[in-house]
Design an enzyme around this catalytic site. Structure first.
Site, PDB file in Angstrom:
ATOM      1  N   GLN A  98       0.180   7.887 -10.843  1.00  0.00           N
ATOM      2  CA  GLN A  98      -0.772   7.040 -10.455  1.00  0.00           C
ATOM      3  C   GLN A  98      -1.989   7.307 -11.607  1.00  0.00           C
ATOM      4  O   GLN A  98      -2.533   8.393 -11.691  1.00  0.00           O
ATOM      5  CB  GLN A  98      -1.362   7.097  -9.248  1.00  0.00           C
ATOM      6  CG  GLN A  98      -2.480   6.192  -8.859  1.00  0.00           C
ATOM      7  CD  GLN A  98      -3.134   6.133  -7.699  1.00  0.00           C
ATOM      8  OE1 GLN A  98      -3.801   7.099  -7.344  1.00  0.00           O
ATOM      9  NE2 GLN A  98      -3.024   5.076  -6.924  1.00  0.00           N
ATOM     10  N   TYR A 182     -12.526   2.415  -6.858  1.00  0.00           N
ATOM     11  CA  TYR A 182     -12.369   3.007  -8.225  1.00  0.00           C
ATOM     12  C   TYR A 182     -12.620   2.050  -9.004  1.00  0.00           C
ATOM     13  O   TYR A 182     -12.796   0.804  -9.005  1.00  0.00           O
ATOM     14  CB  TYR A 182     -11.419   4.168  -8.419  1.00  0.00           C
ATOM     15  CG  TYR A 182     -11.197   4.888  -7.290  1.00  0.00           C
ATOM     16  CD1 TYR A 182     -12.195   6.224  -7.047  1.00  0.00           C
ATOM     17  CD2 TYR A 182     -10.358   5.159  -6.416  1.00  0.00           C
ATOM     18  CE1 TYR A 182     -12.142   7.014  -6.257  1.00  0.00           C
ATOM     19  CE2 TYR A 182     -10.323   6.252  -5.064  1.00  0.00           C
ATOM     20  CZ  TYR A 182     -11.501   6.953  -5.078  1.00  0.00           C
ATOM     21  OH  TYR A 182     -11.446   7.903  -4.039  1.00  0.00           O
ATOM     22  N   ARG A 229      -1.825  -1.153  -7.942  1.00  0.00           N
ATOM     23  CA  ARG A 229      -2.043  -0.677  -6.332  1.00  0.00           C
ATOM     24  C   ARG A 229      -3.346  -1.520  -6.396  1.00  0.00           C
ATOM     25  O   ARG A 229      -4.258  -1.259  -7.055  1.00  0.00           O
ATOM     26  CB  ARG A 229      -2.373   0.713  -6.124  1.00  0.00           C
ATOM     27  CG  ARG A 229      -2.411   1.010  -4.651  1.00  0.00           C
ATOM     28  CD  ARG A 229      -2.502   2.436  -4.279  1.00  0.00           C
ATOM     29  NE  ARG A 229      -1.890   2.561  -2.794  1.00  0.00           N
ATOM     30  CZ  ARG A 229      -2.248   3.719  -2.078  1.00  0.00           C
ATOM     31  NH1 ARG A 229      -3.180   4.474  -2.171  1.00  0.00           N
ATOM     32  NH2 ARG A 229      -1.603   3.787  -0.912  1.00  0.00           N
ATOM     33  N   GLY A 316       1.671   8.243   3.282  1.00  0.00           N
ATOM     34  CA  GLY A 316       0.575   9.020   2.878  1.00  0.00           C
ATOM     35  C   GLY A 316       0.855  10.567   3.757  1.00  0.00           C
ATOM     36  O   GLY A 316       1.402  11.328   3.395  1.00  0.00           O
TER      37      GLY A 316
HETATM   38  C1  LIG Z   1      -5.235  13.847   0.808  1.00  0.00           C
HETATM   39  C2  LIG Z   1      -5.181  12.299   0.506  1.00  0.00           C
HETATM   40  C3  LIG Z   1      -5.363  11.931  -0.669  1.00  0.00           C
HETATM   41  C4  LIG Z   1      -5.484  10.704  -1.304  1.00  0.00           C
HETATM   42  N1  LIG Z   1      -5.680  10.424  -2.522  1.00  0.00           N
HETATM   43  C5  LIG Z   1      -5.307   9.247  -3.023  1.00  0.00           C
HETATM   44  C6  LIG Z   1      -5.337   8.724  -4.469  1.00  0.00           C
HETATM   45  O1  LIG Z   1      -5.226   9.751  -5.317  1.00  0.00           O
HETATM   46  N2  LIG Z   1      -4.999   7.656  -4.968  1.00  0.00           N
HETATM   47  C7  LIG Z   1      -4.502   6.562  -3.810  1.00  0.00           C
HETATM   48  O2  LIG Z   1      -4.490   5.405  -4.131  1.00  0.00           O
HETATM   49  N3  LIG Z   1      -4.837   6.892  -2.419  1.00  0.00           N
HETATM   50  C8  LIG Z   1      -5.020   8.057  -2.114  1.00  0.00           C
HETATM   51  N4  LIG Z   1      -5.112   8.182  -0.903  1.00  0.00           N
HETATM   52  C9  LIG Z   1      -4.541   7.155   0.083  1.00  0.00           C
HETATM   53  C10 LIG Z   1      -3.169   7.265   0.403  1.00  0.00           C
HETATM   54  O3  LIG Z   1      -2.468   6.863  -0.662  1.00  0.00           O
HETATM   55  C11 LIG Z   1      -2.708   6.358   1.757  1.00  0.00           C
HETATM   56  O4  LIG Z   1      -3.358   4.879   1.249  1.00  0.00           O
HETATM   57  C12 LIG Z   1      -3.598   6.616   3.019  1.00  0.00           C
HETATM   58  O5  LIG Z   1      -3.377   7.961   3.253  1.00  0.00           O
HETATM   59  C13 LIG Z   1      -3.064   5.748   4.094  1.00  0.00           C
HETATM   60  O6  LIG Z   1      -1.849   6.319   4.419  1.00  0.00           O
HETATM   61  P1  LIG Z   1      -1.280   7.119   5.474  1.00  0.00           P
HETATM   62  O7  LIG Z   1      -1.492   6.352   6.625  1.00  0.00           O
HETATM   63  O8  LIG Z   1       0.350   6.899   5.453  1.00  0.00           O
HETATM   64  O9  LIG Z   1      -1.594   8.253   5.192  1.00  0.00           O
HETATM   65  C14 LIG Z   1      -4.965   9.770  -0.349  1.00  0.00           C
HETATM   66  C15 LIG Z   1      -5.087  10.011   0.986  1.00  0.00           C
HETATM   67  C16 LIG Z   1      -4.879  11.290   1.472  1.00  0.00           C
HETATM   68  C17 LIG Z   1      -4.680  11.745   2.926  1.00  0.00           C
END
Ligand SMILES: Cc1cc2nc3c(=O)[nH]c(=O)nc-3n(C[C@H](O)[C@H](O)[C@H](O)COP(=O)(O)O)c2cc1C
Length: 359
Positions: A98, A182, A229, A316
């Site tokens: 990414q 971002y 994304r 995630g």
């Molecule tokens: C610890 C953490 C770090 C994340 N870092 C990013 C990232 O670097 N880039 C991104 O697009 N989303 C990031 N996200 C968002 C996740 O990709 C995801 O969209 C979000 O956690 C919701 O999905 P989930 O309910 O399955 O956790 C992050 C989420 C978490 C929990």
């Protein structure tokens, strides 16, 4: 009926199942902003995902928004990522990098050890409300430097160079981070893009940067290795998008002819499904969906593949805590609980020590 456990051909990359690991920043890069041996172990443990999407990786020094995030702009970083992709491929996995430029979400303190006195950049000189994490704790966001036209073009070139490095490092492709407030999202949203030149001023103008980055990267490494994304309407990082339909249908129209590997939609909330379905209709390629849910994305969301809402579902937090998530989804659990205290920074704890199911 198609299920999450069926393979899928992602524009020529064969995925063993339709369960993706969503991109997650972990702030554990080593000196030189490189992934470490622990990073390789972490991703290799999760290689049973149909597709791993890495943590956000900055395409340039100024694109870094958080402490200890890795880059893909130096030879040292590219070589270090090669060890990660080799470890994932050795386990039969597939991995996209990414590429994340954080734009105004950042702080000069995070860049203080870099040459040139760097300051966060953005489409317009509008500071985000809220605080940013730095090595010294939370600080106010600063007013970013408004990119000139020439600098916008240099930034696109940085994305292209990082994508080239990603391929040299053995990644199966790249995901361009146009979500979560971002840099790319800052160009898309009317409250962060006040420009009156070709990069703003109208829906077409606000969409231009995202479309040009996607086009330039696809031209460099191939559209079949390029994903995008987006998170339409998601207010995260002080974004205000009152009419996301207009913006995102225009963006999808601009990228549809390219034949990208996929479009990855992160839903902003319970009201976002209608727009997801609309974008799916307008995008003929593979749709990866990180659905809006109350808690972390869970097994129930696999029904989205069975009913045709999405081709791939991204998990995630649950993937962070369960290295063998596809096996657990198949077995209907049990699941390890994500430990939020170790999400960002630290050592192997909360990173590589979540157990897999026994046997
Ligand atoms: C610890 C953490 C770090 C994340 N870092 C990013 C990232 O670097 N880039 C991104 O697009 N989303 C990031 N996200 C968002 C996740 O990709 C995801 O969209 C979000 O956690 C919701 O999905 P989930 O309910 O399955 O956790 C992050 C989420 C978490 C929990």
């Amino acid at each position: 009926m198609t299920t999450a456990f069926d393979p899928i051909d992602l524009s020529g990359t064969q995925l063993a199942n339709r369960i993706a690991m969503a991109p997650m920043t972990r702030s554990r890069a080593g000196a030189g902003r490189v992934p470490t041996g622990l990073t390789a172990e972490y991703y290799a443990q999760r290689a049973s995902a149909g597709l791993i999407i890495t943590e956000g990786i900055q395409p340039s020094p100024v694109g870094q928004g958080y402490p200890d995030t890795p880059g893909l702009h130096s030879d040292e970083q590219t070589a270090a990522w090669r060890r990660v992709t080799d470890a994932v491929h050795a386990e039969g996995g597939r991995i996209f990098a990414q590429i994340m430029h954080s734009g105004r979400i950042g702080h000069p303190d995070l860049l203080a050890d870099q040459p040139g006195g760097l300051r966060p950049v953005a489409p317009s000189a509008v500071a985000a409300r809220g605080k940013v994490f730095t090595h010294e704790g939370p600080k106010d966001y600063v007013t970013p430097h408004e990119l000139t036209d020439a600098e916008v073009r240099e930034t696109i070139a940085d994305f292209v160079a990082a994508a080239r490095n990603a391929v040299a490092a053995g990644f199966d492709g790249v995901e361009l981070h146009g979500a979560n407030g971002y840099l790319i999202h800052q160009f898309l949203a009317p409250n962060t893009n006040l420009r009156t030149d070709a990069w703003g001023g109208s829906v077409e103008g606000r969409v231009r940067f995202a479309a040009e980055v996607v086009k330039a990267v696809a031209a460099e490494i191939g559209p079949e290795r390029t994903g995008l994304r987006i998170s339409p309407g998601n207010p995260f990082n002080d974004i205000d998008e009152p009419a996301p339909e207009e913006t995102y249908t225009a963006l999808v129209a601009a990228i549809e002819p390219l034949g990208l590997a996929y479009l990855h939609v992160l839903e902003g909330g319970p009201d976002s499904r209608a727009l997801t379905l609309e974008l799916r209709k307008r995008f003929s390629g593979t749709l990866v969906l990180n659905p809006a849910t109350e808690g972390p994305t869970s097994a129930e969301e696999l029904a989205l593949i069975e009913n045709g809402t999405a081709d791939i579902v991204a998990f995630g937090a649950l993937f962070l805590a369960n290295p063998d998530l596809p096996a657990r989804l198949r077995a209907n659990g049990p699941y390890n609980t994500p430990d939020t205290a170790t999400f960002y920074g630290g050592d192997h704890r909360g990173y590589t020590d979540y157990p897999a199911l026994a046997g």
